[in-house]
Design a protein around this motif. Structure first.
Motif, mmCIF file in Angstrom:
data_model
loop_
_atom_site.group_PDB
_atom_site.id
_atom_site.type_symbol
_atom_site.label_atom_id
_atom_site.label_comp_id
_atom_site.label_asym_id
_atom_site.label_seq_id
_atom_site.Cartn_x
_atom_site.Cartn_y
_atom_site.Cartn_z
ATOM 1 N N UNK A 10 0.853 -1.196 0.000
ATOM 2 C CA UNK A 10 0.000 0.000 0.000
ATOM 3 C C UNK A 10 0.885 1.241 0.000
ATOM 4 N N UNK A 11 0.850 1.975 -1.121
ATOM 5 C CA UNK A 11 1.721 3.133 -1.306
ATOM 6 C C UNK A 11 0.877 4.387 -1.522
ATOM 7 N N UNK A 12 1.196 5.430 -0.767
ATOM 8 C CA UNK A 12 0.541 6.731 -0.923
ATOM 9 C C UNK A 12 1.418 7.625 -1.789
ATOM 10 N N UNK A 13 0.839 8.223 -2.829
ATOM 11 C CA UNK A 13 1.551 9.150 -3.704
ATOM 12 C C UNK A 13 0.998 10.552 -3.479
ATOM 13 N N UNK A 14 1.846 11.450 -3.029
ATOM 14 C CA UNK A 14 1.471 12.845 -2.811
ATOM 15 C C UNK A 14 2.116 13.692 -3.906
ATOM 16 N N UNK A 15 1.332 14.503 -4.595
ATOM 17 C CA UNK A 15 1.880 15.308 -5.689
ATOM 18 C C UNK A 15 1.861 16.783 -5.322
ATOM 19 N N UNK A 16 2.956 17.469 -5.688
ATOM 20 C CA UNK A 16 3.082 18.899 -5.398
ATOM 21 C C UNK A 16 3.242 19.741 -6.658
ATOM 22 N N UNK A 17 3.265 19.095 -7.831
ATOM 23 C CA UNK A 17 3.455 19.833 -9.077
ATOM 24 C C UNK A 17 4.837 19.605 -9.641
ATOM 25 N N UNK A 18 5.436 20.640 -10.218
ATOM 26 C CA UNK A 18 6.778 20.534 -10.770
ATOM 27 C C UNK A 18 6.801 20.057 -12.206
ATOM 28 N N UNK A 19 8.006 19.938 -12.753
ATOM 29 C CA UNK A 19 8.184 19.567 -14.155
ATOM 30 C C UNK A 19 7.528 18.242 -14.490
ATOM 31 N N UNK A 48 2.499 0.240 -13.503
ATOM 32 C CA UNK A 48 2.723 0.758 -12.151
ATOM 33 C C UNK A 48 1.702 0.194 -11.166
ATOM 34 N N UNK A 49 0.480 0.008 -11.639
ATOM 35 C CA UNK A 49 -0.564 -0.515 -10.752
ATOM 36 C C UNK A 49 -0.281 -1.953 -10.326
ATOM 37 N N UNK A 50 0.616 -2.646 -11.012
ATOM 38 C CA UNK A 50 0.985 -4.010 -10.603
ATOM 39 C C UNK A 50 2.072 -4.001 -9.531
ATOM 40 N N UNK A 51 2.701 -2.856 -9.342
ATOM 41 C CA UNK A 51 3.768 -2.739 -8.356
ATOM 42 C C UNK A 51 3.241 -2.545 -6.943
ATOM 43 N N UNK A 52 2.093 -1.873 -6.830
ATOM 44 C CA UNK A 52 1.585 -1.522 -5.506
ATOM 45 C C UNK A 52 0.125 -1.122 -5.589
ATOM 46 N N UNK A 53 -0.534 -1.114 -4.448
ATOM 47 C CA UNK A 53 -1.882 -0.556 -4.339
ATOM 48 C C UNK A 53 -1.717 0.937 -4.076
ATOM 49 N N UNK A 54 -1.991 1.746 -5.081
ATOM 50 C CA UNK A 54 -1.674 3.168 -5.020
ATOM 51 C C UNK A 54 -2.864 3.998 -4.567
ATOM 52 N N UNK A 55 -2.578 4.905 -3.644
ATOM 53 C CA UNK A 55 -3.528 5.952 -3.278
ATOM 54 C C UNK A 55 -2.878 7.278 -3.665
ATOM 55 N N UNK A 56 -3.606 8.125 -4.360
ATOM 56 C CA UNK A 56 -3.021 9.355 -4.893
ATOM 57 C C UNK A 56 -3.730 10.564 -4.302
ATOM 58 N N UNK A 57 -2.939 11.530 -3.835
ATOM 59 C CA UNK A 57 -3.489 12.787 -3.329
ATOM 60 C C UNK A 57 -2.749 13.950 -3.975
ATOM 61 N N UNK A 86 -0.877 3.220 8.842
ATOM 62 C CA UNK A 86 -0.408 1.935 8.354
ATOM 63 C C UNK A 86 -0.046 1.874 6.891
ATOM 64 N N UNK A 87 0.094 3.036 6.232
ATOM 65 C CA UNK A 87 0.577 3.041 4.851
ATOM 66 C C UNK A 87 1.983 2.439 4.835
ATOM 67 N N UNK A 88 2.286 1.644 3.806
ATOM 68 C CA UNK A 88 3.550 0.914 3.791
ATOM 69 C C UNK A 88 4.676 1.645 3.055
ATOM 70 N N UNK A 89 4.335 2.705 2.354
ATOM 71 C CA UNK A 89 5.344 3.499 1.678
ATOM 72 C C UNK A 89 4.715 4.773 1.151
ATOM 73 N N UNK A 90 5.523 5.831 1.042
ATOM 74 C CA UNK A 90 5.017 7.127 0.577
ATOM 75 C C UNK A 90 5.961 7.676 -0.478
ATOM 76 N N UNK A 91 5.393 8.138 -1.596
ATOM 77 C CA UNK A 91 6.161 8.794 -2.650
ATOM 78 C C UNK A 91 5.651 10.222 -2.784
ATOM 79 N N UNK A 92 6.557 11.182 -2.846
ATOM 80 C CA UNK A 92 6.213 12.587 -3.036
ATOM 81 C C UNK A 92 6.833 13.053 -4.344
ATOM 82 N N UNK A 93 6.012 13.602 -5.242
ATOM 83 C CA UNK A 93 6.541 14.166 -6.489
ATOM 84 C C UNK A 93 6.484 15.688 -6.405
#
Length: 335
Positions: A10-19, A48-57, A86-93
């Protein structure tokens, strides 16, 4: 050490914008601005959806240059919430202009165990060879790896894994713009597998007070050839803290020393090297404006921190209400 990625975490992806999220606002327009959502970014990466269960904000949709310290502090709070949930990983773009600073400040403020990985892109999506999708995939794979828990905030770019403490952007356009001078990356992503070569020293989380953040003014002033230090005048009435980006191992023009001593008696003044690699010395030189002279006048050694990261450490401690002794002790750990 090779670590096989665990599927479907379970991976949370937080986006802030950028290039990574920039496209032309209209057909035929030359320049790009942040337009894409997190869902758009995820959809652009095959498999990418096969790599993890993604939640995007979508947290922000701005260029990296327009992010604020308050924005980053808010992201740190969201990281803490996700860790507790309990999120298992977080990615910030985000945009690469300030990515190294965001990563370091999050490393200072975040106190959870869940892996946090920052990434972005040097080329916008419509450009040939756009690197955003590959960087996002590598970041998700890294955040999915149990071995990176408790390693602090990481930056993943061009399949290299960097510790926030050391990473710097060293090129304005290259897809290999992010490096860790003096240490190198702590790992790589190879054939979908995270391979760690080193374990970074993690920082202790700093409890910055939101009520103080907006009021603080901490700046960086660069020493340059022939400067008479005019910009130092009156800073004690306008700033809460100052970082001097000094020559070499911690040197400034002799004309600066009395004003710096006066400033250091009023506000914390940190001495860092503008070189981007190496440490401020303590006792090698003794001329007026040398490192030993300035430290003797009350300046605080920034150790091996570059001026931009030194500023963030100083800001975080001021936001936490730390006194001069606690601030000096925090920088002692950066040598």
């Amino acid at each position: 050490m090779s670590v096989e990625s665990t599927a479907r975490r379970r991976i949370l992806v937080l986006t802030l914008g950028g290039t990574i999220a920039m496209t032309p606002a209209s057909v035929g327009e030359a320049g790009v601005t942040p337009q894409l959502t997190g869902a758009d970014l995820v959809a652009a990466v095959p498999g990418l959806d096969r790599q993890a269960e993604l939640e995007v904000e979508d947290v922000r949709q701005v260029p990296g240059a327009s992010l604020t310290l308050a924005d980053v502090a808010a992201v740190a709070e969201r990281l803490a919430e996700a860790d507790a949930a309990g999120v298992e990983g977080i990615v910030v773009t985000q945009g690469t202009d300030t990515l190294e600073e965001t990563a370091f400040l999050l490393d200072l403020l975040y106190r959870g165990s869940t892996p946090v990985v920052l990434t972005g892109a040097m080329r916008p999506p419509q450009m040939p060879g756009a690197d955003g999708p590959a960087n996002l995939l590598a970041a998700v794979r890294t955040a999915s790896c149990p071995a990176v828990r408790d390693l602090g905030v990481l930056v993943v770019f061009a399949d290299e894994i960097h510790a926030a403490r050391h990473v710097r952007k060293v090129h304005s356009t290259s897809t290999g713009a992010f490096v860790s001078p003096g240490t190198g990356p702590i790992g790589h992503v190879v054939e979908g597998t995270v391979r760690l070569h080193a374990t970074p020293v993690c920082t202790v989380g700093i409890a910055a007070r939101p009520s103080r953040q907006a009021q603080l003014r901490v700046e960086v002033l660069h020493a340059v050839l022939g400067s008479d230090g005019l910009l130092l005048d009156g800073l004690e009435d306008r700033l809460d803290g100052l970082v001097i980006a000094a020559f070499g191992a911690g040197h400034v023009p002799g004309s600066w020393v009395e004003r710096l001593e006066q400033l250091a008696a009023r506000i914390p003044v940190v001495l860092a090297s503008r070189t981007g690699s190496g440490s401020v010395l303590s006792s090698t030189y003794s001329f007026p404006g040398s490192e030993s002279d300035l430290l003797g006048r009350g300046l605080i050694s920034g150790g091996s921190l570059d001026p931009f990261k030194a500023r963030l450490l100083l800001w975080a401690h001021l936001a936490a209400g730390s006194d001069q002794a606690a601030i000096a002790a925090a920088f002692t750990g950066q040598h």
